[in-house]
Design a protein around this motif. Structure first.
Motif, short mmCIF file in Angstrom:
data_model
loop_
_atom_site.label_atom_id
_atom_site.label_comp_id
_atom_site.label_asym_id
_atom_site.label_seq_id
_atom_site.Cartn_x
_atom_site.Cartn_y
_atom_site.Cartn_z
N VAL A 172 0.85 -1.19 0.00
CA VAL A 172 0.00 0.00 0.00
C VAL A 172 0.89 1.24 0.00
CG1 VAL A 172 -1.79 1.27 1.22
CG2 VAL A 172 -1.79 -1.25 1.26
N VAL A 173 0.68 2.10 -0.99
CA VAL A 173 1.46 3.34 -1.07
C VAL A 173 0.93 4.32 -0.03
CG1 VAL A 173 2.06 5.30 -2.54
CG2 VAL A 173 1.94 2.99 -3.51
N VAL A 174 1.83 4.93 0.72
CA VAL A 174 1.44 5.95 1.68
C VAL A 174 1.23 7.26 0.93
CG1 VAL A 174 2.07 7.19 3.77
CG2 VAL A 174 2.79 4.81 3.48
N PRO A 175 0.02 7.82 0.96
CA PRO A 175 -0.21 9.06 0.22
C PRO A 175 0.51 10.23 0.86
CG PRO A 175 -2.12 8.51 1.55
CD PRO A 175 -1.18 7.36 1.68
N PRO A 221 1.08 -3.75 11.52
CA PRO A 221 0.55 -2.81 12.50
C PRO A 221 1.35 -1.51 12.51
CG PRO A 221 1.89 -4.45 13.60
CD PRO A 221 1.85 -4.85 12.16
N VAL A 222 1.18 -0.76 11.43
CA VAL A 222 2.00 0.43 11.21
C VAL A 222 1.12 1.57 10.70
CG1 VAL A 222 3.83 1.42 9.77
CG2 VAL A 222 4.12 -0.85 10.75
N ASP A 223 1.31 2.75 11.24
CA ASP A 223 0.70 3.96 10.71
C ASP A 223 1.60 4.47 9.59
OD1 ASP A 223 0.26 6.83 10.32
OD2 ASP A 223 -1.04 6.73 12.08
N GLY A 224 1.12 4.38 8.35
CA GLY A 224 1.95 4.71 7.21
C GLY A 224 2.44 6.14 7.20
N GLU A 225 1.61 7.07 7.63
CA GLU A 225 2.00 8.48 7.63
C GLU A 225 3.14 8.72 8.62
OE1 GLU A 225 2.53 12.40 7.00
OE2 GLU A 225 1.35 11.02 5.76
N VAL A 226 3.05 8.13 9.80
CA VAL A 226 4.12 8.29 10.79
C VAL A 226 5.41 7.64 10.28
CG1 VAL A 226 4.84 7.77 13.15
CG2 VAL A 226 2.48 8.45 12.69
N LEU A 227 5.27 6.48 9.66
CA LEU A 227 6.44 5.81 9.09
C LEU A 227 7.09 6.67 8.02
CD1 LEU A 227 8.27 3.29 8.58
CD2 LEU A 227 6.54 2.57 6.91
N ALA A 228 6.30 7.18 7.08
CA ALA A 228 6.86 7.98 5.98
C ALA A 228 7.55 9.23 6.51
CB ALA A 228 5.75 8.35 5.00
N THR A 229 6.95 9.85 7.52
CA THR A 229 7.58 11.03 8.12
C THR A 229 8.94 10.67 8.71
OG1 THR A 229 5.43 12.04 8.60
CG2 THR A 229 7.31 12.80 9.91
N ALA A 230 9.02 9.52 9.39
CA ALA A 230 10.28 9.09 9.99
C ALA A 230 11.32 8.78 8.93
CB ALA A 230 10.05 7.87 10.87
N SER A 274 11.86 8.05 -7.74
CA SER A 274 13.18 7.50 -8.05
C SER A 274 13.63 6.47 -7.01
CB SER A 274 14.21 8.63 -8.15
OG SER A 274 14.24 9.42 -6.97
N ILE A 275 13.05 6.51 -5.81
CA ILE A 275 13.37 5.54 -4.76
C ILE A 275 12.07 5.09 -4.11
CG2 ILE A 275 14.52 5.17 -2.53
CD1 ILE A 275 16.53 7.33 -3.32
N ARG A 276 11.93 3.77 -3.95
CA ARG A 276 10.81 3.21 -3.18
C ARG A 276 11.38 2.62 -1.88
NH1 ARG A 276 8.84 -1.37 -6.55
NH2 ARG A 276 7.31 -1.66 -4.85
N VAL A 277 10.81 3.01 -0.76
CA VAL A 277 11.16 2.42 0.53
C VAL A 277 9.97 1.58 0.98
CG1 VAL A 277 11.76 2.85 2.94
CG2 VAL A 277 12.73 4.30 1.14
N VAL A 278 10.18 0.28 1.10
CA VAL A 278 9.09 -0.67 1.36
C VAL A 278 9.32 -1.35 2.70
CG1 VAL A 278 7.90 -2.74 0.53
CG2 VAL A 278 8.82 -1.08 -1.12
N LEU A 279 8.32 -1.31 3.57
CA LEU A 279 8.36 -2.06 4.83
C LEU A 279 7.51 -3.31 4.64
CD1 LEU A 279 9.37 -2.03 7.79
CD2 LEU A 279 7.21 -0.94 8.40
N ALA A 280 8.10 -4.48 4.81
CA ALA A 280 7.42 -5.73 4.45
C ALA A 280 7.70 -6.83 5.46
CB ALA A 280 7.86 -6.18 3.06
N SER A 281 6.80 -7.80 5.51
CA SER A 281 6.98 -8.97 6.36
C SER A 281 8.20 -9.76 5.89
CB SER A 281 5.72 -9.85 6.31
OG SER A 281 5.53 -10.38 5.01
N PRO A 282 8.74 -10.63 6.74
CA PRO A 282 9.95 -11.36 6.37
C PRO A 282 9.84 -12.13 5.05
CG PRO A 282 9.60 -11.56 8.72
CD PRO A 282 8.40 -10.85 8.18
N ALA A 283 8.75 -12.85 4.83
CA ALA A 283 8.63 -13.63 3.60
C ALA A 283 8.50 -12.74 2.38
CB ALA A 283 7.43 -14.58 3.70
N THR A 284 7.76 -11.65 2.50
CA THR A 284 7.64 -10.72 1.38
C THR A 284 8.98 -10.05 1.09
OG1 THR A 284 5.29 -10.34 1.83
CG2 THR A 284 6.43 -8.67 0.54
N ARG A 311 9.09 7.29 -2.48
CA ARG A 311 7.73 6.79 -2.21
C ARG A 311 7.82 5.72 -1.13
NH1 ARG A 311 4.47 4.15 -7.08
NH2 ARG A 311 5.37 2.18 -6.35
N VAL A 312 7.02 5.85 -0.09
CA VAL A 312 7.02 4.89 1.01
C VAL A 312 5.82 3.96 0.84
CG1 VAL A 312 6.91 4.59 3.52
CG2 VAL A 312 8.20 6.51 2.54
#
Length: 217
Positions: free
Chosen positions: A51-54, A77-86, A114-124, A69-70
């Motif tokens: 899911v792309v964080v808007p 269990p993550v708030d995408g906006e808080v993550l993207a800000t961090a 130009s850069i994607r930062v992805v937070l994902a589960s271990p298998a993904t 793009r985050v």
């Protein structure tokens, strides 16, 4: 014979006890710097829906602008906006890549980031990083695809050499994997007790160096 007095009729106007309202629990507040929300359980595989964080934000500094793009895997269990800000705060910190690489980072939700930062589960993470073997434990960054994949398990628990300082480890993880996207390879600890270069594989070991999360500590 004494006739008993009739029982009084019930008073229809008598007050009926009203149960006290049940308080609505406050929603959990996301942790600043990580975006973690509530009780965190690390699921090994959440299926891989990202899911792309808007949100958009201009780059704050001079230099070559790299748009970021985050993305967060659905179910974390993550708030995408808080993550993207961090993430953007880490990348644009004066201790980051702006000095060594002359770059500054904007935030976008666009497909042409130009850069994607992805937070994902271990298998993904393993699937996204293949053919690199991340073994369900590690993360990766790729200068060809422009993707930095952060393993959620590491995001939660950190790494042994960082001890309890998980906050600095998360900054290291962002800087290290985005460093790969910017074209930086792994480095070794230069001497026991020295500050570790950020491109040392500190998720495994700081190799006798002092753990460090920054390109310019």
């Amino acid at each position: 014979m004494v006739t008993p007095a009739p029982a009084p009729e019930p008073d229809a106007t008598a007050a009926v006890p009203v149960p006290a309202p049940v308080p609505t629990p406050e929603p959990p507040v996301a942790e600043p710097g990580s975006g973690l929300v509530g009780e965190v359980v690390v699921e090994p595989d959440l299926g891989g829906t990202l899911v792309v964080v808007p949100g958009e934000a201009p780059a704050p500094g001079g230099g070559t602008v790299r748009s970021v793009r985050v993305e967060v895997e659905a179910g974390l269990p993550v708030d995408g906006e808080v993550l993207a800000t961090a993430v953007l705060a880490t990348l644009n910190d004066p201790r980051g890549w702006s000095g060594p690489d002359g770059v500054t980072f904007s935030r976008t939700a666009a497909d042409d980031a130009s850069i994607r930062v992805v937070l994902a589960s271990p298998a993904t993470t393993d699937r996204l990083c293949a053919p690199l073997a991340t073994e369900g434990k590690y993360s990766c960054g790729n200068s060809v695809s422009g993707v930095a994949v952060l393993n959620f398990e590491r995001w939660v628990v950190g790494a042994p050499d960082f001890g309890d300082d998980v906050a600095t480890y998360r900054q290291y993880l962002v800087n290290h994997e985005v460093g790969h996207v910017l074209g930086h390879g792994h480095e070794d600890c230069p001497a026991p007790g020295a500050v570790a270069p950020v491109m040392v594989q500190q998720s495994i070991s700081a190799q006798g160096c002092v753990p460090n999360g920054w390109p310019v500590p």
